[in-house]
Design a protein around this motif. Structure first.
Motif, PDB file in Angstrom:
ATOM      1  N   ILE A  29      -1.618 -12.206  -4.052  1.00 43.07           N
ATOM      2  CA  ILE A  29      -1.495 -10.782  -3.731  1.00 43.07           C
ATOM      3  C   ILE A  29      -2.646 -10.365  -2.817  1.00 43.07           C
ATOM      4  CG2 ILE A  29      -1.641  -8.441  -4.661  1.00 43.07           C
ATOM      5  CD1 ILE A  29       0.984  -9.633  -5.345  1.00 43.07           C
ATOM      6  N   GLU A  30      -2.311  -9.846  -1.660  1.00 45.31           N
ATOM      7  CA  GLU A  30      -3.335  -9.349  -0.745  1.00 45.31           C
ATOM      8  C   GLU A  30      -3.225  -7.845  -0.524  1.00 45.31           C
ATOM      9  OE1 GLU A  30       0.097  -9.216   2.006  1.00 45.31           O
ATOM     10  OE2 GLU A  30      -0.488 -10.415   0.296  1.00 45.31           O
ATOM     11  N   PHE A  31      -2.095  -7.259  -0.878  1.00 45.29           N
ATOM     12  CA  PHE A  31      -1.816  -5.875  -0.498  1.00 45.29           C
ATOM     13  C   PHE A  31      -2.261  -4.850  -1.537  1.00 45.29           C
ATOM     14  CE2 PHE A  31       2.081  -7.886  -2.128  1.00 45.29           C
ATOM     15  CZ  PHE A  31       2.294  -7.144  -3.279  1.00 45.29           C
ATOM     16  N   ASN A  32      -2.737  -5.303  -2.709  1.00 47.48           N
ATOM     17  CA  ASN A  32      -3.159  -4.372  -3.751  1.00 47.48           C
ATOM     18  C   ASN A  32      -4.212  -5.068  -4.618  1.00 47.48           C
ATOM     19  OD1 ASN A  32      -3.320  -2.844  -6.234  1.00 47.48           O
ATOM     20  ND2 ASN A  32      -1.426  -1.820  -5.644  1.00 47.48           N
ATOM     21  N   LEU A  87       3.295  -1.424  -2.064  1.00 46.98           N
ATOM     22  CA  LEU A  87       2.657  -1.929  -0.840  1.00 46.98           C
ATOM     23  C   LEU A  87       3.047  -1.067   0.339  1.00 46.98           C
ATOM     24  CD1 LEU A  87       4.859  -3.490   1.175  1.00 46.98           C
ATOM     25  CD2 LEU A  87       4.682  -5.258  -0.537  1.00 46.98           C
ATOM     26  N   ASP A  88       2.220  -1.164   1.389  1.00 44.17           N
ATOM     27  CA  ASP A  88       2.472  -0.384   2.604  1.00 44.17           C
ATOM     28  C   ASP A  88       2.112  -1.222   3.827  1.00 44.17           C
ATOM     29  OD1 ASP A  88       2.794   1.462   4.603  1.00 44.17           O
ATOM     30  OD2 ASP A  88       1.318   2.897   3.849  1.00 44.17           O
ATOM     31  N   PHE A  89       3.137  -1.710   4.541  1.00 45.70           N
ATOM     32  CA  PHE A  89       2.963  -2.462   5.779  1.00 45.70           C
ATOM     33  C   PHE A  89       3.535  -1.665   6.960  1.00 45.70           C
ATOM     34  CE2 PHE A  89       3.537  -6.705   3.258  1.00 45.70           C
ATOM     35  CZ  PHE A  89       2.238  -6.593   2.783  1.00 45.70           C
ATOM     36  N   MET A 136       5.154 -13.285   9.100  1.00 47.55           N
ATOM     37  CA  MET A 136       4.977 -11.937   9.636  1.00 47.55           C
ATOM     38  C   MET A 136       5.412 -10.909   8.605  1.00 47.55           C
ATOM     39  SD  MET A 136       6.654 -13.048  13.214  1.00 47.55           S
ATOM     40  CE  MET A 136       7.601 -14.250  12.265  1.00 47.55           C
ATOM     41  N   LYS A 137       4.682  -9.819   8.543  1.00 49.81           N
ATOM     42  CA  LYS A 137       4.970  -8.776   7.567  1.00 49.81           C
ATOM     43  C   LYS A 137       5.971  -7.781   8.152  1.00 49.81           C
ATOM     44  CE  LYS A 137       0.471  -9.435   5.481  1.00 49.81           C
ATOM     45  NZ  LYS A 137       1.021 -10.280   4.407  1.00 49.81           N
ATOM     46  N   LYS A 138       6.971  -7.436   7.366  1.00 49.11           N
ATOM     47  CA  LYS A 138       7.950  -6.445   7.799  1.00 49.11           C
ATOM     48  C   LYS A 138       7.323  -5.050   7.845  1.00 49.11           C
ATOM     49  CE  LYS A 138      12.297  -8.518   6.147  1.00 49.11           C
ATOM     50  NZ  LYS A 138      13.450  -8.322   5.234  1.00 49.11           N
ATOM     51  N   ASP A 139       7.900  -4.215   8.674  1.00 50.78           N
ATOM     52  CA  ASP A 139       7.501  -2.807   8.743  1.00 50.78           C
ATOM     53  C   ASP A 139       8.191  -2.078   7.586  1.00 50.78           C
ATOM     54  OD1 ASP A 139       6.975  -0.185   9.309  1.00 50.78           O
ATOM     55  OD2 ASP A 139       7.861  -0.174  11.306  1.00 50.78           O
ATOM     56  N   VAL A 140       7.611  -2.217   6.366  1.00 47.34           N
ATOM     57  CA  VAL A 140       8.217  -1.643   5.159  1.00 47.34           C
ATOM     58  C   VAL A 140       7.151  -0.958   4.318  1.00 47.34           C
ATOM     59  CG1 VAL A 140      10.132  -3.295   5.027  1.00 47.34           C
ATOM     60  CG2 VAL A 140       7.960  -3.825   3.887  1.00 47.34           C
ATOM     61  N   PHE A 151      -4.575  -5.865   9.184  1.00 44.44           N
ATOM     62  CA  PHE A 151      -5.549  -5.914   8.094  1.00 44.44           C
ATOM     63  C   PHE A 151      -5.075  -6.828   6.974  1.00 44.44           C
ATOM     64  CE2 PHE A 151      -6.882  -4.404   3.915  1.00 44.44           C
ATOM     65  CZ  PHE A 151      -8.260  -4.438   4.022  1.00 44.44           C
ATOM     66  N   TYR A 152      -3.818  -6.700   6.575  1.00 45.28           N
ATOM     67  CA  TYR A 152      -3.327  -7.476   5.437  1.00 45.28           C
ATOM     68  C   TYR A 152      -3.049  -8.936   5.802  1.00 45.28           C
ATOM     69  CZ  TYR A 152      -3.245  -3.343   2.518  1.00 45.28           C
ATOM     70  OH  TYR A 152      -3.632  -2.248   1.783  1.00 45.28           O
TER      71      TYR A 152
END
Length: 344
Positions: free
Chosen positions: A230-233, A47-49, A38-42, A57-58
């Motif tokens: 890498i999926e976020f950029n 990156l931007d989650f 799970m991705k943190k709310d950070v 999406f990510y």
């Protein structure tokens, strides 16, 4: 996913005994046979989650991209759904509160970083890994867009966004030395910009993995599995193949295995020749320097976000090793940036 939601999820009877691993950007719950990531709310500079839609999406993007190199490991994206007073993993619903990637669990003993520490990585492992990476690159989508030295310098200079962090961890004097290297990188990029662009035209920039270090490789029963790309950029993933090779070389050297680093680079070249000139050799050093800076930055972030982590001493040792390697590459880079090229 925030910590309060994570705690509710862990109260689920199916997950109460799950092992929890925390990184600076993710939580992972490990059951005997599955892993839920799970991705943190950070939000960081890279990156931007910070919203639910972005995390969904990510997660979906991470699943798709990692299936290129680990199709049997990455299974599905699942939702985190309310149930009674708790939470559970399941199908997407209108009231889903977050998302996770479900993966087949691979025994941690096959993680390359740990195997390096135990002296279990062999030249046969390295050769198979080099062959697999070369084949992946040869079939990957090429990117022949113009080389942008400004964006390249921005990527290298991102380490400058963490001055306060480095000041606290290693002191101002050592931090200043790291920051002064940005000027050297700028000179090198300007001097060699034509060759950087030429390599793109030749097809050496591909949509690769983007984060190929030793903790993102399993050697399960001797067979390499490349995971957690890498999926976020997208820009971090569309890289020169030498950049990809350099990243793992840096980790091998940091583990005290310069011999395996050289073997990996040589084996890769045998399968996918991409070092064509002396200038390319210098660029390979540049990419090692850049990747050492990435490892420095990420290690510093881990130390900052996991202050009570049991392995803080280990992270400090890693920080020192990556800093030493980084300065070694910077010294070579400075020579390349200011001295004329030998005839090739």
């Amino acid at each position: 996913m925030n910590r309060q939601q994570l705690n509710l999820l862990r109260k689920n009877p199916d997950l109460k005994n799950a092992e929890l691993i925390e990184t600076h950007i993710s939580w992972l719950l490990l059951t005997p046979h599955k892993v839920y990531k799970m991705k943190k709310d950070v939000q960081f500079s890279f990156l931007d989650f910070s919203t639910l839609d972005k995390r969904k999406f990510y997660c979906e993007r991470e699943l798709k991209l990692n299936r290129r190199t680990a199709p049997d490991m990455y299974e599905a994206v699942v939702a985190v759904n309310p149930i009674g007073g708790g939470l559970e993993f399941g199908a997407y619903q209108d009231n889903s509160i977050d998302y996770a990637i479900r993966m087949r669990r691979v025994d941690k003993r096959w993680e390359m970083a740990g195997m390096l520490e135990r002296g279990e990585v062999t030249t046969a492992h390295i050769d198979r890994l080099a062959d697999q990476l070369a084949a992946f690159h040869q079939h990957a989508t090429m990117d022949k867009s113009l080389f942008n030295p400004i964006k390249a310098l921005d990527a290298f200079s991102d380490i400058g966004n963490y001055v306060e962090l480095f000041n606290a961890q290693i002191g101002p004097a050592k931090t200043d030395r790291i920051m002064s290297s940005i000027r050297i990188a700028r000179t090198f990029l300007h001097k060699h910009r034509q060759r950087f662009h030429c390599r793109r035209i030749l097809g050496f920039t591909v949509e690769g993995h983007g984060d190929l270090h030793a903790s993102n490789v399993f050697l399960e029963h001797g067979q390499p599995i490349l995971f957690d790309c890498i999926e976020f950029n997208d820009a971090f993933r569309k890289i020169d193949v030498l950049d990809e090779v350099a990243f793992l070389c840096v980790d091998l050297e940091a583990a005290g295995r310069a011999d395996l680093s050289e073997r990996f680079a040589t084996s890769y070249q045998s399968a996918n020749r991409s070092l064509l000139t002396e200038e390319d050799e210098q660029m390979f050093n540049y990419y090692k320097c850049y990747r050492a800076s990435v490892r420095l930055k990420v290690t510093a972030i881990k130390l900052d976000h996991l202050p009570g982590e049991a392995h803080a001493g280990k992270l400090l040792c890693q920080l020192r090793r990556y800093r030493e390697i980084y300065h070694r590459y910077v010294s070579k880079l400075q020579t390349y940036a200011h001295e004329p090229l030998a005839h090739v």
